[in-house]
Write an enzyme that holds these catalytic residues in place. Structure first.
Site, PDB file in Angstrom:
ATOM      1  N   GLY A 106       0.771  -1.248   0.000  1.00 30.35           N
ATOM      2  CA  GLY A 106       0.000   0.000   0.000  1.00 30.35           C
ATOM      3  C   GLY A 106       0.796   1.289   0.000  1.00 30.35           C
ATOM      4  O   GLY A 106       0.210   2.363   0.162  1.00 30.35           O
ATOM      5  N   TRP A 160       2.230   2.833  -2.529  1.00 30.44           N
ATOM      6  CA  TRP A 160       1.834   3.695  -3.654  1.00 30.44           C
ATOM      7  C   TRP A 160       0.439   4.258  -3.424  1.00 30.44           C
ATOM      8  O   TRP A 160       0.130   5.346  -3.889  1.00 30.44           O
ATOM      9  CB  TRP A 160       1.922   2.931  -4.984  1.00 30.44           C
ATOM     10  CG  TRP A 160       3.324   2.805  -5.502  1.00 30.44           C
ATOM     11  CD1 TRP A 160       4.474   2.788  -4.769  1.00 30.44           C
ATOM     12  CD2 TRP A 160       3.730   2.690  -6.870  1.00 30.44           C
ATOM     13  NE1 TRP A 160       5.578   2.666  -5.586  1.00 30.44           N
ATOM     14  CE2 TRP A 160       5.146   2.593  -6.884  1.00 30.44           C
ATOM     15  CE3 TRP A 160       3.053   2.637  -8.080  1.00 30.44           C
ATOM     16  CZ2 TRP A 160       5.886   2.467  -8.074  1.00 30.44           C
ATOM     17  CZ3 TRP A 160       3.783   2.512  -9.264  1.00 30.44           C
ATOM     18  CH2 TRP A 160       5.187   2.428  -9.254  1.00 30.44           C
ATOM     19  N   ASP A 208      -4.957  -5.837  -6.126  1.00 26.77           N
ATOM     20  CA  ASP A 208      -3.852  -6.778  -5.907  1.00 26.77           C
ATOM     21  C   ASP A 208      -4.411  -8.189  -5.838  1.00 26.77           C
ATOM     22  O   ASP A 208      -5.552  -8.397  -5.407  1.00 26.77           O
ATOM     23  CB  ASP A 208      -3.067  -6.460  -4.622  1.00 26.77           C
ATOM     24  CG  ASP A 208      -1.642  -6.992  -4.676  1.00 26.77           C
ATOM     25  OD1 ASP A 208      -0.701  -6.183  -4.860  1.00 26.77           O
ATOM     26  OD2 ASP A 208      -1.450  -8.230  -4.574  1.00 26.77           O
ATOM     27  N   ASP A 220      -7.047 -10.712  -9.691  1.00 27.44           N
ATOM     28  CA  ASP A 220      -5.891 -10.960 -10.553  1.00 27.44           C
ATOM     29  C   ASP A 220      -5.982 -10.010 -11.750  1.00 27.44           C
ATOM     30  O   ASP A 220      -6.963 -10.047 -12.495  1.00 27.44           O
ATOM     31  CB  ASP A 220      -5.926 -12.430 -11.015  1.00 27.44           C
ATOM     32  CG  ASP A 220      -4.676 -12.824 -11.802  1.00 27.44           C
ATOM     33  OD1 ASP A 220      -4.042 -11.954 -12.419  1.00 27.44           O
ATOM     34  OD2 ASP A 220      -4.352 -14.024 -11.796  1.00 27.44           O
ATOM     35  N   ASP A 249       2.848  -1.510 -10.363  1.00 27.81           N
ATOM     36  CA  ASP A 249       4.113  -1.887  -9.730  1.00 27.81           C
ATOM     37  C   ASP A 249       4.114  -3.403  -9.539  1.00 27.81           C
ATOM     38  O   ASP A 249       4.811  -3.929  -8.692  1.00 27.81           O
ATOM     39  CB  ASP A 249       4.221  -1.168  -8.372  1.00 27.81           C
ATOM     40  CG  ASP A 249       5.618  -1.191  -7.787  1.00 27.81           C
ATOM     41  OD1 ASP A 249       6.590  -1.311  -8.556  1.00 27.81           O
ATOM     42  OD2 ASP A 249       5.745  -1.098  -6.546  1.00 27.81           O
ATOM     43  N   LYS A 256       5.919  -1.088 -14.245  1.00 28.47           N
ATOM     44  CA  LYS A 256       7.222  -1.690 -13.913  1.00 28.47           C
ATOM     45  C   LYS A 256       7.460  -2.914 -14.780  1.00 28.47           C
ATOM     46  O   LYS A 256       6.540  -3.667 -15.056  1.00 28.47           O
ATOM     47  CB  LYS A 256       7.226  -2.110 -12.444  1.00 28.47           C
ATOM     48  CG  LYS A 256       8.489  -2.877 -12.059  1.00 28.47           C
ATOM     49  CD  LYS A 256       8.727  -2.884 -10.594  1.00 28.47           C
ATOM     50  CE  LYS A 256       7.916  -3.915  -9.852  1.00 28.47           C
ATOM     51  NZ  LYS A 256       8.145  -3.799  -8.408  1.00 28.47           N
TER      52      LYS A 256
HETATM   53  C1  LIG Z   1       6.353  -4.829  -5.377  1.00 27.18           C
HETATM   54  S1  LIG Z   1       4.742  -5.240  -4.853  1.00 27.18           S
HETATM   55  C2  LIG Z   1       3.915  -3.711  -5.022  1.00 27.18           C
HETATM   56  C3  LIG Z   1       4.274  -2.716  -3.990  1.00 27.18           C
HETATM   57  C4  LIG Z   1       3.298  -1.547  -3.943  1.00 27.18           C
HETATM   58  N1  LIG Z   1       3.394  -0.720  -5.145  1.00 27.18           N
HETATM   59  C5  LIG Z   1       3.568  -0.668  -2.753  1.00 27.18           C
HETATM   60  O1  LIG Z   1       4.136   0.393  -2.933  1.00 27.18           O
HETATM   61  O2  LIG Z   1       3.191  -1.053  -1.637  1.00 27.18           O
HETATM   62  C6  LIG Z   1       4.091  -6.154  -6.196  1.00 27.18           C
HETATM   63  C7  LIG Z   1       2.666  -6.593  -6.030  1.00 27.18           C
HETATM   64  O3  LIG Z   1       2.181  -7.135  -7.252  1.00 27.18           O
HETATM   65  C8  LIG Z   1       1.171  -8.047  -6.913  1.00 27.18           C
HETATM   66  N2  LIG Z   1       0.809  -8.901  -8.041  1.00 27.18           N
HETATM   67  C9  LIG Z   1       1.580  -9.844  -8.630  1.00 27.18           C
HETATM   68  N3  LIG Z   1       0.889 -10.461  -9.606  1.00 27.18           N
HETATM   69  C10 LIG Z   1      -0.347  -9.877  -9.635  1.00 27.18           C
HETATM   70  C11 LIG Z   1      -1.504 -10.081 -10.429  1.00 27.18           C
HETATM   71  N4  LIG Z   1      -1.534 -11.015 -11.385  1.00 27.18           N
HETATM   72  N5  LIG Z   1      -2.576  -9.323 -10.214  1.00 27.18           N
HETATM   73  C12 LIG Z   1      -2.577  -8.381  -9.226  1.00 27.18           C
HETATM   74  N6  LIG Z   1      -1.495  -8.158  -8.445  1.00 27.18           N
HETATM   75  C13 LIG Z   1      -0.397  -8.881  -8.637  1.00 27.18           C
HETATM   76  C14 LIG Z   1       1.791  -8.806  -5.751  1.00 27.18           C
HETATM   77  O4  LIG Z   1       0.804  -9.484  -4.999  1.00 27.18           O
HETATM   78  C15 LIG Z   1       2.485  -7.704  -4.984  1.00 27.18           C
HETATM   79  O5  LIG Z   1       1.696  -7.235  -3.925  1.00 27.18           O
END
Ligand SMILES: C[S@@+](CC[C@H](N)C(=O)[O-])C[C@H]1O[C@@H](n2cnc3c(N)ncnc32)[C@H](O)[C@@H]1O
Length: 243
Positions: A51, A53, A72, A93, A126, A198
């Site tokens: 969270g 961002w 997420d 997803d 992200d 990203k």
């Molecule tokens: C690096 S973290 C994001 C950090 C976030 N931007 C923050 O600042 O707190 C990456 C996130 O991408 C999510 N993620 C990965 N694959 C996903 C998908 N198919 N759909 C939704 N979220 C996904 C992961 O669960 C993870 O929480």
């Protein structure tokens, strides 16, 4: 927690300033350079957990108006600090959720009396998966997530290899009808809107950037200072979605 993490400059800075993750500083830097989130904007934050961002996006809205929807695959509670009633989260997803479902979550009061366009002014992604320690496979999976974000934002996943002609960067007409069935464009991002995504640098990333150039008047590569030195992670910032 590993000692390397506990002594990390951005981890400590995030903790001291009330951000739930060091990633806050990546968006803060992008925000400082490009001002992607403007006061009163509708923001979609894909891959929002835990969270940080969401916190930066909400801070950037100023006092009145605006809306932030975090998405997420994992559950994500809205951080207490820096977030207010304008921040909402959805567990889904990103590869499966439909653009129309996300647009339908926008607050009704933001719809103008003349039924103006409904959509997001900014789409941030992200997203990343847990790396498997095989960099080629990691790049492929990160491209899949970046393309899913692009598909939600502009209705194209950046997968077709056709290179844009530098002289005529017209967006392709992809599908008729917008997310709510009334717009002239595909995806949730409003014309003029901005996209931050990203990815891991590697096979396919240049082609993906070229695809984005069809949809945005300016596309920039950004590696924020808070990115770990050893990481291949990089962001593409697309400004001003073309009509
Ligand atoms: C690096 S973290 C994001 C950090 C976030 N931007 C923050 O600042 O707190 C990456 C996130 O991408 C999510 N993620 C990965 N694959 C996903 C998908 N198919 N759909 C939704 N979220 C996904 C992961 O669960 C993870 O929480």
């Amino acid at each position: 927690m590993a000692r390397r993490v506990l002594t990390d400059h951005f981890f400590l800075k995030a903790k001291a300033q009330g951000y739930v993750a060091r990633s806050a500083f990546k968006l803060l830097e992008i925000q400082q350079r490009f001002r992607v989130v403007k006061s009163g904007a509708h923001v979609l934050d894909i891959g929002c957990a835990p969270g940080a961002w969401l916190q930066v996006a909400c801070q950037s809205l100023s006092k009145k108006g605006g809306f932030v929807l975090g998405l997420d695959i994992q559950p994500c509670a809205t951080p207490k600090q820096f977030c207010d009633h304008r921040v909402h989260t959805l567990q889904a997803d990103a590869r499966e959720v439909r653009a129309a479902e996300l647009v339908s979550m926008l607050p009704v009061q933001s719809e103008t009396a003349s039924a103006g366009p409904r959509g997001f002014h900014v789409v941030l992604s992200d997203m990343c998966h847990n790396t498997v320690g095989n960099s080629a496979a990691d790049v492929v999976r990160s491209m899949e997530l970046a393309r899913s974000a692009a598909a939600l934002a502009v209705g194209e996943d950046g997968a077709d290899g056709e290179e844009p002609d530098a002289g005529k960067v017209q967006p392709k007409k992809l599908h008729e009808g917008g997310p709510a069935g009334s717009q002239e464009w595909p995806g949730v991002l409003l014309p003029g809107g901005h996209f931050v995504v990203k990815l891991l640098q590697g096979t396919g990333s240049q082609e993906f950037a070229l695809q984005l150039q069809r949809h945005f008047t300016k596309v920039s590569w950004v590696q924020p200072k808070a990115t770990r030195q050893e990481s291949r992670e990089i962001y593409l910032v697309g400004l001003n979605r073309r009509l």
